[in-house]
Design a protein around this motif. Structure first.
Motif, PDB file in Angstrom:
ATOM      1  N   SER A 209       5.228   2.114 177.353  1.00  0.00           N
ATOM      2  CA  SER A 209       4.471   1.783 176.152  1.00  0.00           C
ATOM      3  C   SER A 209       3.393   2.845 175.924  1.00  0.00           C
ATOM      4  CB  SER A 209       3.821   0.405 176.324  1.00  0.00           C
ATOM      5  OG  SER A 209       3.014   0.089 175.221  1.00  0.00           O
ATOM      6  N   HIS A 210       3.157   3.170 174.661  1.00  0.00           N
ATOM      7  CA  HIS A 210       2.117   4.137 174.315  1.00  0.00           C
ATOM      8  C   HIS A 210       1.669   3.886 172.881  1.00  0.00           C
ATOM      9  CE1 HIS A 210       4.976   6.463 171.876  1.00  0.00           C
ATOM     10  NE2 HIS A 210       5.830   6.147 172.831  1.00  0.00           N
ATOM     11  N   SER A 211       0.521   4.388 172.565  1.00  0.00           N
ATOM     12  CA  SER A 211      -0.014   4.198 171.214  1.00  0.00           C
ATOM     13  C   SER A 211      -0.035   5.524 170.471  1.00  0.00           C
ATOM     14  CB  SER A 211      -1.407   3.573 171.273  1.00  0.00           C
ATOM     15  OG  SER A 211      -2.267   4.424 172.011  1.00  0.00           O
ATOM     16  N   SER A 212       1.118   6.130 170.337  1.00  0.00           N
ATOM     17  CA  SER A 212       1.273   7.388 169.620  1.00  0.00           C
ATOM     18  C   SER A 212       0.939   7.138 168.151  1.00  0.00           C
ATOM     19  CB  SER A 212       2.732   7.824 169.786  1.00  0.00           C
ATOM     20  OG  SER A 212       2.911   9.163 169.567  1.00  0.00           O
TER      21      SER A 212
ATOM     22  N   ASN B 146       3.194  13.151 168.614  1.00  0.00           N
ATOM     23  CA  ASN B 146       3.961  11.903 168.668  1.00  0.00           C
ATOM     24  C   ASN B 146       4.962  12.021 169.811  1.00  0.00           C
ATOM     25  OD1 ASN B 146       3.295  10.054 166.395  1.00  0.00           O
ATOM     26  ND2 ASN B 146       3.678  11.908 165.222  1.00  0.00           N
TER      27      ASN B 146
END
Length: 176
Positions: free
Chosen positions: A100-103, A118
């Motif tokens: 999970s990541h908040s790109s 991104n």
């Protein structure tokens, strides 16, 4: 007081045995093996050297460190080589993990500008990661290697002037 005649004793023993053999016997399952997930960075992401025209552009790099320039970007073969980010993940085989990541991430340049990163290319254990999920296949002492690539978006030269850009990306490996 109830008495069982010797003539019926065999029948009752047979019924008791039949119930024991045919009955659904079950016991509580053993608890799952504790899963400790350990993630270690191995290699930082590096897009290598490139030139961007005054109108900006994009540069993509896949998990194999292969760069693909978009309009307005020219690749250079000097300086540090391009390299995908690499993480070693240690967990029991069969552990389901989600990356999970908040790109997008904002990267800051030495000239005061910013560019956007991104994350969009993931590989684990030789298989492309789809929807962020992968299953560990290695023994807990052997790393499951995760490769990550992405796409840079540069604005016009005033917003993204030439220079060295860096920043921090945050990834979370969630056991499902």
């Amino acid at each position: 007081m109830m008495t069982i005649s010797p003539k019926h004793t065999g029948f009752f023993l047979f019924m008791i045995l039949a119930l024991i053999i045919s009955g659904d016997l079950s016991a509580q399952e053993n608890p799952p093996i504790p899963t400790n997930v350990e993630v270690n960075p191995v290699n930082v992401m590096n897009f290598g050297s490139f030139l961007v025209n005054a109108d900006g552009g994009t540069l993509s790099m896949d998990y194999n460190s292969i760069r693909t320039p978009g309009a307005g970007v020219m690749l250079m073969n000097s300086g540090e080589p391009a390299a995908a980010a690499i993480f070693d993940v240690y967990a029991n085989p069969g552990t389901i993990l989600r990356v999970s990541h908040s790109s997008p991430f904002m990267l800051s340049g030495t000239g005061g500008g910013t560019i956007t990163l991104n994350l969009d290319s993931f590989l684990a254990n030789g298989e492309e990661i789809l929807d962020g999920f992968f299953i560990t296949t290695e023994n807990a002492e052997i790393p499951n290697t995760v490769f990550i690539g992405g796409t840079l978006t540069m604005g016009q030269s005033e917003a993204s002037p030439p220079g060295r850009y860096s920043g921090t990306i945050t990834l979370t490996f969630i056991q499902e």
